[in-house]
Design a protein around this motif. Structure first.
Motif, PDB file in Angstrom:
ATOM      1  N   VAL A 113      -6.894  -1.546  21.100  1.00  0.00           N
ATOM      2  CA  VAL A 113      -7.225  -0.685  22.251  1.00  0.00           C
ATOM      3  C   VAL A 113      -6.380  -1.094  23.452  1.00  0.00           C
ATOM      4  O   VAL A 113      -6.337  -2.266  23.826  1.00  0.00           O
ATOM      5  N   ILE A 114      -5.708  -0.110  24.047  1.00  0.00           N
ATOM      6  CA  ILE A 114      -4.910  -0.321  25.254  1.00  0.00           C
ATOM      7  C   ILE A 114      -5.547   0.482  26.387  1.00  0.00           C
ATOM      8  O   ILE A 114      -5.795   1.684  26.246  1.00  0.00           O
ATOM      9  N   VAL A 115      -5.826  -0.181  27.505  1.00  0.00           N
ATOM     10  CA  VAL A 115      -6.501   0.464  28.638  1.00  0.00           C
ATOM     11  C   VAL A 115      -5.479   0.793  29.730  1.00  0.00           C
ATOM     12  O   VAL A 115      -4.708  -0.072  30.151  1.00  0.00           O
ATOM     13  N   CYS A 116      -5.496   2.048  30.180  1.00  0.00           N
ATOM     14  CA  CYS A 116      -4.556   2.529  31.204  1.00  0.00           C
ATOM     15  C   CYS A 116      -5.322   2.987  32.449  1.00  0.00           C
ATOM     16  O   CYS A 116      -6.513   3.293  32.371  1.00  0.00           O
ATOM     17  N   PRO A 117      -4.646   3.069  33.596  1.00  0.00           N
ATOM     18  CA  PRO A 117      -5.331   3.534  34.815  1.00  0.00           C
ATOM     19  C   PRO A 117      -5.722   5.004  34.722  1.00  0.00           C
ATOM     20  O   PRO A 117      -5.007   5.811  34.123  1.00  0.00           O
ATOM     21  N   THR A 118      -6.854   5.339  35.330  1.00  0.00           N
ATOM     22  CA  THR A 118      -7.358   6.713  35.300  1.00  0.00           C
ATOM     23  C   THR A 118      -6.652   7.605  36.312  1.00  0.00           C
ATOM     24  O   THR A 118      -6.232   8.724  35.999  1.00  0.00           O
ATOM     25  N   ASN A 119      -6.538   7.102  37.525  1.00  0.00           N
ATOM     26  CA  ASN A 119      -6.114   7.954  38.639  1.00  0.00           C
ATOM     27  C   ASN A 119      -4.603   8.054  38.780  1.00  0.00           C
ATOM     28  O   ASN A 119      -4.023   7.705  39.820  1.00  0.00           O
ATOM     29  N   VAL A 120      -3.966   8.514  37.709  1.00  0.00           N
ATOM     30  CA  VAL A 120      -2.529   8.814  37.744  1.00  0.00           C
ATOM     31  C   VAL A 120      -2.325  10.172  37.082  1.00  0.00           C
ATOM     32  O   VAL A 120      -3.144  10.609  36.272  1.00  0.00           O
ATOM     33  N   ALA A 121      -1.240  10.841  37.427  1.00  0.00           N
ATOM     34  CA  ALA A 121      -0.962  12.164  36.854  1.00  0.00           C
ATOM     35  C   ALA A 121      -0.672  12.049  35.360  1.00  0.00           C
ATOM     36  O   ALA A 121      -0.204  11.006  34.888  1.00  0.00           O
ATOM     37  N   PRO A 122      -0.932  13.120  34.587  1.00  0.00           N
ATOM     38  CA  PRO A 122      -0.689  13.074  33.138  1.00  0.00           C
ATOM     39  C   PRO A 122       0.739  12.688  32.777  1.00  0.00           C
ATOM     40  O   PRO A 122       0.970  11.994  31.788  1.00  0.00           O
ATOM     41  N   GLU A 123       1.696  13.138  33.590  1.00  0.00           N
ATOM     42  CA  GLU A 123       3.101  12.851  33.281  1.00  0.00           C
ATOM     43  C   GLU A 123       3.531  11.455  33.739  1.00  0.00           C
ATOM     44  O   GLU A 123       4.647  11.007  33.422  1.00  0.00           O
ATOM     45  N   ASP A 124       2.679  10.752  34.474  1.00  0.00           N
ATOM     46  CA  ASP A 124       2.998   9.396  34.911  1.00  0.00           C
ATOM     47  C   ASP A 124       3.156   8.493  33.681  1.00  0.00           C
ATOM     48  O   ASP A 124       2.334   8.551  32.767  1.00  0.00           O
ATOM     49  N   PRO A 125       4.190   7.668  33.617  1.00  0.00           N
ATOM     50  CA  PRO A 125       4.386   6.820  32.438  1.00  0.00           C
ATOM     51  C   PRO A 125       3.249   5.839  32.177  1.00  0.00           C
ATOM     52  O   PRO A 125       3.115   5.317  31.063  1.00  0.00           O
ATOM     53  N   ARG A 126       2.387   5.617  33.193  1.00  0.00           N
ATOM     54  CA  ARG A 126       1.235   4.720  33.005  1.00  0.00           C
ATOM     55  C   ARG A 126       0.022   5.434  32.457  1.00  0.00           C
ATOM     56  O   ARG A 126      -0.954   4.783  32.053  1.00  0.00           O
ATOM     57  N   SER A 127      -0.009   6.781  32.473  1.00  0.00           N
ATOM     58  CA  SER A 127      -1.189   7.525  32.021  1.00  0.00           C
ATOM     59  C   SER A 127      -1.405   7.321  30.530  1.00  0.00           C
ATOM     60  O   SER A 127      -0.467   7.025  29.784  1.00  0.00           O
ATOM     61  N   TYR A 128      -2.643   7.503  30.107  1.00  0.00           N
ATOM     62  CA  TYR A 128      -2.901   7.273  28.689  1.00  0.00           C
ATOM     63  C   TYR A 128      -2.281   8.347  27.808  1.00  0.00           C
ATOM     64  O   TYR A 128      -1.984   8.106  26.638  1.00  0.00           O
ATOM     65  N   TYR A 129      -2.011   9.520  28.360  1.00  0.00           N
ATOM     66  CA  TYR A 129      -1.274  10.537  27.605  1.00  0.00           C
ATOM     67  C   TYR A 129       0.154  10.046  27.336  1.00  0.00           C
ATOM     68  O   TYR A 129       0.660  10.098  26.212  1.00  0.00           O
ATOM     69  N   SER A 130       0.810   9.570  28.395  1.00  0.00           N
ATOM     70  CA  SER A 130       2.210   9.140  28.296  1.00  0.00           C
ATOM     71  C   SER A 130       2.357   7.898  27.429  1.00  0.00           C
ATOM     72  O   SER A 130       3.296   7.791  26.625  1.00  0.00           O
ATOM     73  N   VAL A 131       1.438   6.948  27.575  1.00  0.00           N
ATOM     74  CA  VAL A 131       1.525   5.712  26.788  1.00  0.00           C
ATOM     75  C   VAL A 131       1.350   6.014  25.300  1.00  0.00           C
ATOM     76  O   VAL A 131       2.073   5.465  24.453  1.00  0.00           O
ATOM     77  N   ALA A 132       0.408   6.904  24.961  1.00  0.00           N
ATOM     78  CA  ALA A 132       0.217   7.264  23.555  1.00  0.00           C
ATOM     79  C   ALA A 132       1.471   7.918  22.983  1.00  0.00           C
ATOM     80  O   ALA A 132       1.904   7.608  21.860  1.00  0.00           O
ATOM     81  N   ALA A 133       2.080   8.824  23.749  1.00  0.00           N
ATOM     82  CA  ALA A 133       3.299   9.498  23.289  1.00  0.00           C
ATOM     83  C   ALA A 133       4.441   8.499  23.105  1.00  0.00           C
ATOM     84  O   ALA A 133       5.217   8.585  22.138  1.00  0.00           O
TER      85      ALA A 133
END
Length: 452
Positions: A113-133
């Motif tokens: 499990v990798i935990v990412c910050p919530t309050n960032v835009a989806p396209e932000d490289p730190r978002s959990y969408y971006s990290v998964a991709a």
């Protein structure tokens, strides 16, 4: 014999349960599709298995491969169960607003499990969408499930959730109510049910801070609608491809507080220990109940189990810190009284003086204060027993007859906690306000506050 070959064969066919108390003021029948009966304790088991099966069929998920997914927790659990049975590894990316229990459960079934910050835009490289991709590109022999845009998500509910509801209601369902997140559950179930009866109303429940409601109403993706929210498992800051808005008739938004409070009501009044989205789903329906008629049959989908939220919505302290729990506290009792001045005695006062104070102010308990601090207490019952056995004790100093000190609590302590401290030995509780002044609360104060 009825022996399942593995845990995956227990997914689906969850019960439909009538709600009785929470919806007692409704004009019609409301039933809950309780999907925490799935083995992973959530409705996401259905689509997780379907995504794995289709990925295998299409050759995207190969033997010994790694499943990668961005998840709020429940989809990850469903994927992890499939991975355990089928021999895959899992890497899940989640956000720091999700409950710790969710991450711990995923680890328990073997996932990383990798935990990412919530309050960032989806396209932000730190978002959990971006990290998964990114991980899907970097990890060999891996596949990113992408529940948001993977149409196997809604297909699972078209093939299972919708047909089950239709069968369980004998085709008499008039309304489907469901929280809206990835769009898979509400879209898939709605597509099936609308094919059976296009007059069925489908109501999506959203959270303030999500852009889905405005997008449904205007077709506009307005990032100005997006702001942080506490609710888990639904609401989005983009529009997943699983949505087919034509099968949804209405979007209704609820607050973080109302969803959390309603989840607790479901547990206490219906015995349904559900998650955050379940409470929000029912709250949204509450806000729409005036649209219902006597012969309607409403089905609400309760997505997951309350065990995922014991550190949050089922934790009084967490709820109070966010202003979600309307509980009376020591401070509330003191503020509501006509008199706020603490009546006390010093160790050097006589028993006779103390008795006169008790009679004058009609009180049963007095703290004994020396140099601004409590050193003991006096109670009416304790004095009665002592004076009855030795009348001359009335000339004695309080220091000779005082009892143990009264318990001291924080000024914002809830009434429930205070009442547990008041016993036969301790008839009252003390606390200091912000200015350092002592105040007292007795059992009679609590009774009066609860009956107002």
């Amino acid at each position: 014999m009825d022996i399942k070959n593995n845990i995956l064969e227990t997914i689906g066919n969850t019960p439909l349960i009538r709600l009785n108390k929470v919806t007692r003021n409704f004009p019609c029948t409301v039933a809950a599709k309780v999907d925490y009966f799935n083995p992973g304790n959530s409705i996401k088991d259905r689509m997780a298995l379907k995504m794995v099966e289709i990925a295998e069929k299409e050759g995207k998920l190969k033997p010994g491969g790694t499943i990668i997914e961005g998840t709020s927790g429940n989809t990850g659990m469903g994927l992890a169960l499939a991975a355990v049975v089928k021999g895959y590894k899992c890497i899940f990316v989640t956000t720091d607003k999700q409950s710790k229990e969710k991450a711990d459960i995923l680890k328990a079934v073997g996932a990383e499990v990798i935990v990412c910050p919530t309050n960032v835009a989806p396209e932000d490289p730190r978002s959990y969408y971006s990290v998964a991709a990114r991980l899907a590109k970097e990890v060999p022999n891996s596949y990113h499930m992408n529940q948001y845009d993977n149409l196997a998500n809604r297909l699972a509910h078209y093939e299972t959730t919708g047909p089950e509801i239709w069968k369980q209601t004998d085709g008499k369902i008039t309304h489907l109510v469901c929280t809206a997140g990835t769009g898979g559950t509400i879209t898939g179930a709605a597509m099936y049910l609308k094919e059976k009866n296009p007059n069925i109303q489908v109501w999506a429940i959203d959270v303030y801070g999500s852009l889905l409601t405005k997008y449904f109403r205007t077709g506009e993706i307005d990032m100005g609608e997006v702001h942080p929210y506490i609710s888990e498992g639904f609401g989005e800051d983009f529009v997943p491809k699983n949505y087919e808005m034509r099968v949804i008739d209405h979007f209704e938004q609820v607050t973080d507080k109302d969803g959390a409070v309603m989840a607790r009501r479901l547990a206490k009044e219906e015995g349904l220990f559900c998650g955050y989205s379940a409470g929000s789903c029912l709250q949204g329906l509450m806000q729409l109940k005036d649209r219902l008629k006597k012969d309607d049959l409403v089905v609400c989908i309760l997505h997951d189990h309350g065990s995922r939220y014991v550190g949050k919505i089922y934790n009084d302290q967490w709820m109070m810190e966010r202003g979600f729990l309307d509980v009376k506290t020591f401070k509330d009792i003191v503020s509501s009284r006509a008199h706020n001045r603490l009546i006390s005695v010093e160790p050097a006062n006589t028993v006779a003086e103390t008795v006169e104070l008790m009679k004058k102010y009609d009180i049963e308990h007095l703290p004994v204060i020396k140099d601004g601090e409590q050193v003991g207490s006096i109670s009416e019952n304790g004095l009665f027993n002592k004076v009855f056995s030795n009348p001359e004790i009335k000339h004695a100093a309080v220091a000779e007859v005082m009892e143990v000190s009264l318990p001291i609590v924080a000024f914002d302590t809830p009434i429930e906690r205070i009442s547990s401290l008041i016993t036969r030995e301790n008839g009252a509780v003390l606390s200091k306000d912000e200015a350092g002044n002592y105040h007292i609360v007795t059992k009679y104060d609590i009774i009066q506050s609860l009956t107002k």
